[in-house]
Motif scaffolding. Structure first.
Motif, mmCIF file in Angstrom:
data_model
loop_
_atom_site.group_PDB
_atom_site.id
_atom_site.type_symbol
_atom_site.label_atom_id
_atom_site.label_comp_id
_atom_site.label_asym_id
_atom_site.label_seq_id
_atom_site.Cartn_x
_atom_site.Cartn_y
_atom_site.Cartn_z
ATOM 1 N N CYS A 276 55.575 63.745 54.771
ATOM 2 C CA CYS A 276 56.796 63.312 55.433
ATOM 3 C C CYS A 276 56.742 61.799 55.634
ATOM 4 O O CYS A 276 55.692 61.181 55.523
ATOM 5 N N LEU A 277 57.893 61.217 55.921
ATOM 6 C CA LEU A 277 57.943 59.801 56.254
ATOM 7 C C LEU A 277 57.606 59.615 57.720
ATOM 8 O O LEU A 277 58.012 60.410 58.562
ATOM 9 N N GLU A 278 56.877 58.563 57.998
ATOM 10 C CA GLU A 278 56.542 58.201 59.371
ATOM 11 C C GLU A 278 57.007 56.772 59.605
ATOM 12 O O GLU A 278 56.986 55.950 58.679
ATOM 13 N N VAL A 279 57.428 56.479 60.825
ATOM 14 C CA VAL A 279 57.867 55.135 61.165
ATOM 15 C C VAL A 279 57.143 54.663 62.425
ATOM 16 O O VAL A 279 56.680 55.471 63.233
ATOM 17 N N ALA A 280 57.047 53.350 62.541
ATOM 18 C CA ALA A 280 56.426 52.752 63.714
ATOM 19 C C ALA A 280 57.033 51.372 63.930
ATOM 20 O O ALA A 280 57.523 50.742 62.989
ATOM 21 N N ALA A 281 57.003 50.919 65.153
ATOM 22 C CA ALA A 281 57.419 49.558 65.479
ATOM 23 C C ALA A 281 56.168 48.744 65.782
ATOM 24 O O ALA A 281 55.260 49.202 66.474
ATOM 25 N N LEU A 282 56.135 47.545 65.239
ATOM 26 C CA LEU A 282 55.025 46.628 65.493
ATOM 27 C C LEU A 282 55.620 45.253 65.678
ATOM 28 O O LEU A 282 55.997 44.598 64.691
ATOM 29 N N GLY A 283 55.769 44.840 66.908
ATOM 30 C CA GLY A 283 56.449 43.582 67.186
ATOM 31 C C GLY A 283 57.894 43.688 66.728
ATOM 32 O O GLY A 283 58.588 44.644 67.059
ATOM 33 N N ASP A 284 58.337 42.728 65.928
ATOM 34 C CA ASP A 284 59.709 42.728 65.403
ATOM 35 C C ASP A 284 59.844 43.510 64.105
ATOM 36 O O ASP A 284 60.928 43.593 63.548
ATOM 37 N N GLU A 285 58.752 44.068 63.621
ATOM 38 C CA GLU A 285 58.778 44.780 62.348
ATOM 39 C C GLU A 285 58.907 46.286 62.546
ATOM 40 O O GLU A 285 58.433 46.847 63.528
ATOM 41 N N ILE A 286 59.530 46.924 61.558
ATOM 42 C CA ILE A 286 59.534 48.374 61.446
ATOM 43 C C ILE A 286 58.645 48.714 60.260
ATOM 44 O O ILE A 286 58.784 48.138 59.178
ATOM 45 N N LEU A 287 57.703 49.625 60.471
ATOM 46 C CA LEU A 287 56.780 50.043 59.423
ATOM 47 C C LEU A 287 57.156 51.451 58.983
ATOM 48 O O LEU A 287 57.503 52.296 59.808
ATOM 49 N N ILE A 288 57.081 51.707 57.685
ATOM 50 C CA ILE A 288 57.399 53.011 57.125
ATOM 51 C C ILE A 288 56.286 53.385 56.153
ATOM 52 O O ILE A 288 55.833 52.553 55.370
ATOM 53 N N ARG A 289 55.850 54.639 56.220
ATOM 54 C CA ARG A 289 54.833 55.121 55.291
ATOM 55 C C ARG A 289 55.039 56.614 55.033
ATOM 56 O O ARG A 289 55.743 57.299 55.771
ATOM 57 N N GLU A 290 54.417 57.105 53.967
ATOM 58 C CA GLU A 290 54.386 58.536 53.689
ATOM 59 C C GLU A 290 53.079 59.075 54.253
ATOM 60 O O GLU A 290 52.016 58.474 54.064
ATOM 61 N N SER A 291 53.156 60.207 54.914
ATOM 62 C CA SER A 291 51.956 60.749 55.551
ATOM 63 C C SER A 291 50.864 61.100 54.548
ATOM 64 O O SER A 291 49.683 61.052 54.880
ATOM 65 N N ASP A 292 51.240 61.431 53.306
ATOM 66 C CA ASP A 292 50.224 61.784 52.309
ATOM 67 C C ASP A 292 49.623 60.569 51.605
ATOM 68 O O ASP A 292 48.705 60.707 50.809
ATOM 69 N N ASP A 293 50.114 59.362 51.916
ATOM 70 C CA ASP A 293 49.558 58.121 51.365
ATOM 71 C C ASP A 293 49.656 57.035 52.440
ATOM 72 O O ASP A 293 50.379 56.048 52.289
ATOM 73 N N PRO A 294 48.941 57.208 53.557
ATOM 74 C CA PRO A 294 49.126 56.350 54.726
ATOM 75 C C PRO A 294 48.704 54.892 54.567
ATOM 76 O O PRO A 294 49.051 54.059 55.407
ATOM 77 N N ASP A 295 47.989 54.566 53.495
ATOM 78 C CA ASP A 295 47.575 53.173 53.307
ATOM 79 C C ASP A 295 48.671 52.308 52.704
ATOM 80 O O ASP A 295 48.562 51.085 52.702
ATOM 81 N N VAL A 296 49.729 52.928 52.178
ATOM 82 C CA VAL A 296 50.855 52.194 51.604
ATOM 83 C C VAL A 296 51.938 52.107 52.672
ATOM 84 O O VAL A 296 52.506 53.118 53.078
ATOM 85 N N VAL A 297 52.191 50.889 53.157
ATOM 86 C CA VAL A 297 53.127 50.689 54.265
ATOM 87 C C VAL A 297 54.214 49.709 53.842
ATOM 88 O O VAL A 297 53.930 48.643 53.295
ATOM 89 N N ILE A 298 55.464 50.091 54.081
ATOM 90 C CA ILE A 298 56.608 49.208 53.855
ATOM 91 C C ILE A 298 56.937 48.545 55.179
ATOM 92 O O ILE A 298 57.000 49.209 56.214
#
Length: 66
Positions: free
Chosen positions: A21-43
């Motif tokens: 599944c897709l996961e999202v997170a906030a880090l400062g002013d950025e929004i991070l998006i990744r796939e749970s099955d490949d967590p090292d690749v972050v948009i």
């Protein structure tokens, strides 16, 4: 990600038993998006750009890609 603690979230509608599944997170002013099955690749994007993308998807602007 450095030393900052990132709190990843996924939709309650994500029910794939394999955890894909897709996961999202906030880090400062950025929004991070990744796939749970490949967590090292972050948009990384901004809230405004993500909102524009979601609004466009809801409006059907990407329907021809499917």
């Amino acid at each position: 990600m450095g030393t900052a603690k990132v709190q990843w979230r996924k939709s309650s509608k994500s029910t794939d038993s394999q955890g894909n599944c897709l996961e999202v997170a906030a880090l400062g002013d950025e929004i991070l998006i990744r796939e749970s099955d490949d967590p090292d690749v972050v948009i990384r994007t901004t809230q405004a750009k993500l909102r524009a993308f979601i609004d466009s998807a809801v409006a059907g602007e990407f329907d021809s890609l499917a």
